[in-house]
Write a protein that holds these residues in place. Structure first.
Motif, PDB file in Angstrom:
ATOM      1  N   THR A  49       0.829  -1.209   0.000  1.00 62.31           N
ATOM      2  CA  THR A  49       0.000   0.000   0.000  1.00 62.31           C
ATOM      3  C   THR A  49       0.865   1.261   0.000  1.00 62.31           C
ATOM      4  O   THR A  49       0.507   2.262  -0.616  1.00 62.31           O
ATOM      5  CB  THR A  49      -0.971   0.033   1.197  1.00 62.31           C
ATOM      6  OG1 THR A  49      -0.212  -0.036   2.386  1.00 62.31           O
ATOM      7  CG2 THR A  49      -1.960  -1.107   1.157  1.00 62.31           C
ATOM      8  N   ALA A  50       2.019   1.192   0.679  1.00 58.93           N
ATOM      9  CA  ALA A  50       2.920   2.350   0.667  1.00 58.93           C
ATOM     10  C   ALA A  50       3.426   2.606  -0.759  1.00 58.93           C
ATOM     11  O   ALA A  50       3.516   3.748  -1.211  1.00 58.93           O
ATOM     12  CB  ALA A  50       4.090   2.114   1.615  1.00 58.93           C
ATOM     13  N   MET A  81       1.920   1.738  -3.520  1.00 59.98           N
ATOM     14  CA  MET A  81       0.821   2.214  -4.352  1.00 59.98           C
ATOM     15  C   MET A  81       0.730   3.741  -4.262  1.00 59.98           C
ATOM     16  O   MET A  81       0.509   4.432  -5.251  1.00 59.98           O
ATOM     17  CB  MET A  81      -0.494   1.589  -3.910  1.00 59.98           C
ATOM     18  CG  MET A  81      -1.646   1.942  -4.825  1.00 59.98           C
ATOM     19  SD  MET A  81      -3.191   1.533  -4.051  1.00 59.98           S
ATOM     20  CE  MET A  81      -4.318   1.765  -5.392  1.00 59.98           C
ATOM     21  N   HIS A  82       0.927   4.224  -3.055  1.00 66.56           N
ATOM     22  CA  HIS A  82       0.945   5.669  -2.832  1.00 66.56           C
ATOM     23  C   HIS A  82       2.137   6.293  -3.566  1.00 66.56           C
ATOM     24  O   HIS A  82       2.020   7.320  -4.241  1.00 66.56           O
ATOM     25  CB  HIS A  82       1.040   5.902  -1.325  1.00 66.56           C
ATOM     26  CG  HIS A  82       1.138   7.319  -0.908  1.00 66.56           C
ATOM     27  ND1 HIS A  82       2.329   7.891  -0.535  1.00 66.56           N
ATOM     28  CD2 HIS A  82       0.213   8.301  -0.819  1.00 66.56           C
ATOM     29  CE1 HIS A  82       2.121   9.153  -0.228  1.00 66.56           C
ATOM     30  NE2 HIS A  82       0.845   9.433  -0.390  1.00 66.56           N
ATOM     31  N   MET A  91       4.774   3.649   5.470  1.00 68.43           N
ATOM     32  CA  MET A  91       3.426   4.145   5.143  1.00 68.43           C
ATOM     33  C   MET A  91       3.255   5.610   5.560  1.00 68.43           C
ATOM     34  O   MET A  91       2.387   6.302   5.052  1.00 68.43           O
ATOM     35  CB  MET A  91       2.359   3.294   5.843  1.00 68.43           C
ATOM     36  CG  MET A  91       2.337   1.844   5.379  1.00 68.43           C
ATOM     37  SD  MET A  91       1.483   0.749   6.550  1.00 68.43           S
ATOM     38  CE  MET A  91      -0.225   1.106   6.209  1.00 68.43           C
ATOM     39  N   GLU A 107      -0.550   7.425   8.860  1.00 67.65           N
ATOM     40  CA  GLU A 107      -0.383   7.188   7.430  1.00 67.65           C
ATOM     41  C   GLU A 107      -0.393   8.526   6.687  1.00 67.65           C
ATOM     42  O   GLU A 107      -1.222   9.388   6.959  1.00 67.65           O
ATOM     43  CB  GLU A 107      -1.504   6.282   6.908  1.00 67.65           C
ATOM     44  CG  GLU A 107      -1.184   5.637   5.591  1.00 67.65           C
ATOM     45  CD  GLU A 107      -2.165   4.524   5.233  1.00 67.65           C
ATOM     46  OE1 GLU A 107      -1.795   3.679   4.417  1.00 67.65           O
ATOM     47  OE2 GLU A 107      -3.304   4.509   5.757  1.00 67.65           O
ATOM     48  N   ALA A 108       0.561   8.676   5.762  1.00 66.24           N
ATOM     49  CA  ALA A 108       0.685   9.955   5.047  1.00 66.24           C
ATOM     50  C   ALA A 108      -0.550  10.216   4.189  1.00 66.24           C
ATOM     51  O   ALA A 108      -1.062   9.317   3.544  1.00 66.24           O
ATOM     52  CB  ALA A 108       1.925   9.925   4.171  1.00 66.24           C
ATOM     53  N   PHE A 122      -2.653  13.749  -0.616  1.00 69.42           N
ATOM     54  CA  PHE A 122      -3.564  14.352  -1.584  1.00 69.42           C
ATOM     55  C   PHE A 122      -4.824  14.851  -0.879  1.00 69.42           C
ATOM     56  O   PHE A 122      -5.596  14.065  -0.357  1.00 69.42           O
ATOM     57  CB  PHE A 122      -3.893  13.335  -2.675  1.00 69.42           C
ATOM     58  CG  PHE A 122      -2.648  12.777  -3.281  1.00 69.42           C
ATOM     59  CD1 PHE A 122      -1.855  13.559  -4.110  1.00 69.42           C
ATOM     60  CD2 PHE A 122      -2.231  11.498  -2.992  1.00 69.42           C
ATOM     61  CE1 PHE A 122      -0.683  13.070  -4.647  1.00 69.42           C
ATOM     62  CE2 PHE A 122      -1.059  10.998  -3.522  1.00 69.42           C
ATOM     63  CZ  PHE A 122      -0.280  11.777  -4.350  1.00 69.42           C
ATOM     64  N   ALA A 152      -3.667   6.031  -6.317  1.00 68.69           N
ATOM     65  CA  ALA A 152      -2.962   6.339  -5.066  1.00 68.69           C
ATOM     66  C   ALA A 152      -3.722   7.377  -4.262  1.00 68.69           C
ATOM     67  O   ALA A 152      -3.672   7.396  -3.030  1.00 68.69           O
ATOM     68  CB  ALA A 152      -1.563   6.860  -5.378  1.00 68.69           C
ATOM     69  N   ARG A 161      -6.159   5.829   0.167  1.00 68.51           N
ATOM     70  CA  ARG A 161      -6.107   6.083   1.608  1.00 68.51           C
ATOM     71  C   ARG A 161      -7.265   6.941   2.112  1.00 68.51           C
ATOM     72  O   ARG A 161      -7.299   7.280   3.287  1.00 68.51           O
ATOM     73  CB  ARG A 161      -4.793   6.773   1.950  1.00 68.51           C
ATOM     74  CG  ARG A 161      -3.614   5.861   1.720  1.00 68.51           C
ATOM     75  CD  ARG A 161      -2.317   6.510   2.077  1.00 68.51           C
ATOM     76  NE  ARG A 161      -1.233   5.548   1.922  1.00 68.51           N
ATOM     77  CZ  ARG A 161       0.028   5.787   2.204  1.00 68.51           C
ATOM     78  NH1 ARG A 161       0.383   6.956   2.662  1.00 68.51           N
ATOM     79  NH2 ARG A 161       0.958   4.872   2.038  1.00 68.51           N
ATOM     80  N   ARG A 200      -9.463  -1.195  -1.571  1.00 68.53           N
ATOM     81  CA  ARG A 200      -8.061  -1.000  -1.973  1.00 68.53           C
ATOM     82  C   ARG A 200      -7.624  -2.060  -2.970  1.00 68.53           C
ATOM     83  O   ARG A 200      -6.812  -1.808  -3.844  1.00 68.53           O
ATOM     84  CB  ARG A 200      -7.145  -1.042  -0.748  1.00 68.53           C
ATOM     85  CG  ARG A 200      -7.009   0.301  -0.081  1.00 68.53           C
ATOM     86  CD  ARG A 200      -5.905   0.280   0.952  1.00 68.53           C
ATOM     87  NE  ARG A 200      -5.759   1.599   1.542  1.00 68.53           N
ATOM     88  CZ  ARG A 200      -4.843   1.911   2.447  1.00 68.53           C
ATOM     89  NH1 ARG A 200      -3.982   1.005   2.852  1.00 68.53           N
ATOM     90  NH2 ARG A 200      -4.767   3.120   2.934  1.00 68.53           N
ATOM     91  N   MET A 255      -5.281   0.144 -10.860  1.00 69.96           N
ATOM     92  CA  MET A 255      -3.960   0.719 -11.111  1.00 69.96           C
ATOM     93  C   MET A 255      -3.188  -0.139 -12.127  1.00 69.96           C
ATOM     94  O   MET A 255      -2.611   0.380 -13.086  1.00 69.96           O
ATOM     95  CB  MET A 255      -3.191   0.804  -9.789  1.00 69.96           C
ATOM     96  CG  MET A 255      -1.775   1.276  -9.901  1.00 69.96           C
ATOM     97  SD  MET A 255      -0.873   1.020  -8.350  1.00 69.96           S
ATOM     98  CE  MET A 255      -0.610  -0.751  -8.394  1.00 69.96           C
TER      99      MET A 255
END
Lengths: 357, 552
Positions: free
Chosen positions: A148-149, A151-152, A220, B35-36, B39, B114, B118, B126, B133
């Motif tokens: 998931t990290a 994907m970001h 993440m 979690e970052a 966006f 992306a 989140r 996801r 993706m």
């Protein structure tokens, strides 16, 4: 009867039907191939994500509210004199990606099906089954978190080549997390006592896994895609993932009558070899950058010490795992030494100082 | 009794619902590090979206590989069957434009996943976003491969050979960039969910990836349908992702005002961009004039009006979302009554020398078909296309500068399509600067939707229009020959134009830089901004009156 079809060559739309200016210009001519001729990967990848410094005459035409353009060089702390120079050594594009992923899935499913058909899970050592339940079950979350990290991360790179390797890296990690999940689910069909929720509980609560979870959440929690790929492939993969996959599961499983799990896990090892070489090529390009190399080296070193330090602590925290199997094979200190040597070989290849112990 | 292999080897497996439930349980809420969230969005999402497709990568990758095998097998078969001997060059020339554009929006869609990954709680969707993706990665590179295949096997590779460089330079590809950038820049939900999934993928991919391949097949090109129908088969997954996410967004009434804004903006801009490009290619890139086939207007009615508007947009009203019915009808009127597609095609031909593909004029068969499908067409456009044919010989005055009565259009600041429906042209001042728009909704899009506040509500995450949005400003005051050279739209001999206003490949018929030298490009927006207020008002009034084409 002979039927003759008369074709008026003047109207044929086939290559070579006529000679005129440009009639033999049959190569993409807007980028420099890395080798003598452009590879298929380069043809379908290079410059698809445009750049105002190359051909994007009008610049990016939509911006984020803070003024950031659609893609920005400022989305990582490191700098490159030419982000476009990077080529992924694995040369992955869609066709090769699907072929490879599909082949892995087919192989994995054959192994599981044939193992189950032969009744192998019933012959697994009972203590080993609990290890798979609790700790392979916990480990699958490492793979998912990194996936998931990444994907970001694949949104943030400055070129198509960089973003595509982050994308395929993500795809491999998520697939592998699912492979393990479904494998455990299938074992559960033959071993009804297997508790499929135990893995997540261990991941979230077992002190053994908490440093590993902190290390993954550290990836993440950052917005820097270069930091994310470094933390994943240079720190966490060798010190947590390979340590567990190769240094524990693959070495100990056979002694517990388990020939299925190491084969399933081996796919992750093969995935990593590709992701690693892509990552090393990228990071070594940044370290060798004629204008920014020294500064990049300093930034990458800081990330290495931060994420590598966390991953090493996590590795040490996992040590009790090696004492759990009834039939012990691998020794933790030996396995960790191998993995630390692995990290050193990676950092040497990139051009970084070794990870502090 | 027959014995099957399956009955011997059959093994109990995990039910699909159980598999997806287990996979969704891979996620967790981080506690050591937050979690970052790179966006931003002004939306609030608290409801877990579900993955309606219930797919796992174990079944996804083999299925996609099989689809690929069919695509690449068909491309090989097309060569063995000598497809290019019979392909219509008029059609393939337009693929130089279309395929220069489309890989960028595709990969932009991959990147935009992306931005959604989140935002919503829970991890079920996801997996859907991950597949989307990888799908988009597939689409982008499979389309680059198709373009390479055309370049290697079609008679005239010029234009394919510079494709991604052309994408960054051309006056027309900028419209495609507006489309692609809108997927991944600005408010994450506006861009990746509403603009991309809810409108572009749920509605307009039908015209892009279904209507256009049908027309390709009619022109002897069965490679494009092979690739694009395979691409379209992935879209149902994306539509499912989009709808599921939309349902989570809808769940919070605080989001409804933003949803109304974004559905309005996205629908109108998709109409403006996709109908301009695909409509022109389908109607003007074809040699097939069977009167029984559907026109673009008929296709639009089927795919956009009946299929999307009536069965997707309208039901959203029951959740309390205001749907702008008038916009859908206005778009329809623009296509059937106002000649939107015809006027865009006219613009493409007016600026043929700035293209990197050859644009053939129309013949009597074309005229007859257009008149049959769009009664009154010949009266309005016939003289233009006859002039185009007359002025296609090198040495003629380029039609842009000929005394035909045509007025080079202003460009819409929002969707970047020229303001071709003259009486809908409008202007406004934003942050002290004058801008031009093709329609009132385009003006609203720029001034009201893309702003830091919407109807009194702060919208700090909304994107902004930026960059050198109008191509004409880049080359204002340039000689046409110098501009073409600067763009790189010249063949390897250094003088022959890639663009030609006909399909002849005889060197005597081909225009060179010398044939277009001496004509100057002028940016309409600069002209307008430089006028006094009174002259500006007159200019706008004259522009809105339109023009009549003189037969040369």
């Amino acid at each position: 009867m002979n039927i003759q079809v008369k074709v008026d060559e003047d109207v044929s739309g086939a290559a070579g039907a006529k000679t005129f200016p440009g009639s033999d210009s049959r190569r993409y001519n807007y980028f420099e191939p890395k080798g003598r001729k452009a590879t298929h990967y380069e043809d379908v990848t290079v410059d698809v994500q445009p750049d105002p410094e190359r051909y994007l005459a009008q610049g990016w035409i939509i911006a984020f509210a803070n003024g950031d353009p659609t893609y920005s060089k400022d989305w990582t702390k490191v700098k490159s004199s030419n982000w476009h120079a990077y080529r992924a050594p694995d040369q992955e594009w869609e066709r090769t990606h699907y072929q490879r992923q599909s082949t892995i899935i087919g192989t994995t499913q054959n192994i599981i099906q044939n193992g189950r058909r032969s009744g192998a899970p019933d012959r697994f050592d009972k203590q080993w089954v609990k290890i798979l339940q609790d700790h392979l079950g916990a480990y699958k979350h490492v793979e998912y978190g990194l996936g998931t990290a990444l994907m970001h991360a694949q949104r943030l790179g400055y070129t198509q080549m960089v973003n595509n390797v982050l994308l395929t890296n993500c795809s491999y990690k998520i697939r592998f997390a699912q492979d393990i999940t479904l494998y455990l689910g299938e074992l559960n069909l033959d071993l009804p006592a297997l508790d499929l929720s135990a893995g997540k509980t261990h991941w979230l609560e077992d002190p053994l896994w908490q440093d590993a979870r902190a290390a993954v959440e550290g990836v993440m929690g950052t917005n820097d895609y270069i930091e994310q790929t470094l933390a994943t492939n240079v720190c966490i993969e060798p010190l947590i993932c390979e340590l567990f996959r190769s240094g524990f599961i693959m070495q100990d499983a056979a002694a517990q009558n388990d020939f299925i799990t190491p084969s399933v896990i081996a796919a992750g090892e093969a995935d990593y070899e590709r992701n690693l070489v892509n990552c090393v090529e990228l990071l070594s390009m940044l370290v060798a950058d004629p204008a920014h190399g020294a500064e990049n080296r300093s930034i990458l070193t800081n990330w290495l010490q931060e994420h590598g330090g966390r991953a090493l602590a996590a590795a040490r925290q996992l040590q009790p795992l090696w004492s759990l199997p009834v039939n012990k094979r691998a020794r933790f200190d030996e396995v960790l030494a191998v993995q630390l040597a692995r990290v050193d070989s990676i950092t040497t290849a990139i051009g970084l100082d070794p990870l502090a112990r | 009794m027959s014995l099957s292999l399956h009955s011997i080897t059959q093994q109990k497996g995990i039910p699909i619902a159980e598999a997806t439930r287990r996979i969704a349980d891979l996620g967790w809420t981080p506690t050591y590090v937050k979690e970052a969230m790179t966006f931003p969005t002004d939306y609030k999402i608290s409801k877990h979206p579900k993955d309606p497709m219930k797919q796992v990568l174990r079944s996804y990758f083999p299925m996609q590989e099989e689809k690929d095998n069919r695509v690449y097998g068909a491309l090989d078969a097309a060569l063995r069957g000598d497809m290019f001997r019979n392909v219509e060059q008029r059609w393939v020339e337009w693929m130089k434009l279309f395929l220069a554009i489309i890989p960028f929006p595709e990969i932009s869609a991959a990147r935009s996943m992306a931005m959604l990954g989140r935002l919503a709680p829970g991890d079920e969707l996801r997996t859907g976003f991950t597949m989307q993706m990888v799908d988009e990665f597939r689409h982008s590179t499979i389309q680059m491969n198709l373009k390479k295949w055309y370049m290697e096997n079609y008679i005239d590779p010029a234009g394919f050979d510079i494709t991604e460089a052309a994408f960054g330079k051309c006056y027309a590809t900028t419209i495609g960039r507006q489309f692609g950038e809108a997927f991944l820049t600005g408010d994450a939900v506006t861009a990746a969910n509403i603009y991309l999934q809810v409108v572009a993928e749920s509605a307009f991919t039908n015209t892009l990836f279904v209507a256009m391949p049908s027309e390709a097949a009619r022109n002897g090109d069965y490679a494009l349908p092979t690739v694009f129908l395979s691409v379209q088969s992935d879209e149902s997954r994306h539509i499912g992702n989009g709808h599921s996410f939309l349902m989570s967004v809808l769940n919070n009434p605080d989001n409804h005002l933003l949803l109304e804004r974004d559905i309005r903006y996205a629908f109108w801009q998709n109409h403006g961009i996709v109908d301009a490009a695909v409509g022109t290619i389908v109607e003007y890139g074809t040699k097939h004039r069977d009167k029984k086939k559907e026109s673009y207007a008929e296709l639009w009615h089927r795919w956009i009006y009946e299929d999307y508007y009536r069965t997707y947009m309208l039901p959203l009203e029951k959740y309390g979302i205001k749907i702008h019915h008038d916009d859908v009808h206005a778009a329809w009127d623009r296509i059937v009554k106002e000649g939107y597609v015809h006027k865009v095609a006219q613009f493409f031909s007016a600026g043929w020398w700035a293209n990197f593909w050859r644009l053939e004029g129309l013949d009597e068969y074309d005229f007859e078909w257009f008149e049959y499908k769009y009664p009154g067409w010949y009266n309005e456009y016939g003289a233009w296309w006859e002039n185009y044919r007359k002025l296609s010989k090198p040495g003629s005055v380029p039609i842009t500068f000929a005394d035909t009565g045509y007025v080079y259009p202003h460009r819409c600041w929002s969707n970047l399509v020229p303001c071709v429906i003259r009486d809908q042209f409008t202007t406004d001042v934003v942050d002290g600067e004058l801008y031009t728009y093709g329609h009132e909704i385009d003006r609203w899009t720029h001034k009201e939707a893309f702003a830091g506040e919407y109807q009194g509500r702060p919208t700090p995450a909304m994107g902004r229009f930026s960059g050198k949005r109008q191509w004409e400003e880049l080359y204002d005051g340039w000689d046409v020959a110098d501009a073409i050279k600067d763009m790189g739209f010249v063949r390897p001999d250094g003088k022959t134009l890639m663009a030609q206003p006909h399909l002849s490949l005889e060197e005597k018929d081909m225009w060179t830089l010398d044939h277009v030298r001496g004509y100057t490009i002028k940016a309409p927006i600069k002209i307008l901004r430089d006028l006094s207020p009174a002259d500006r008002e007159k200019h706008i009034a004259d522009y809105k009156k339109g023009f009549t084409i003189k037969r040369l």
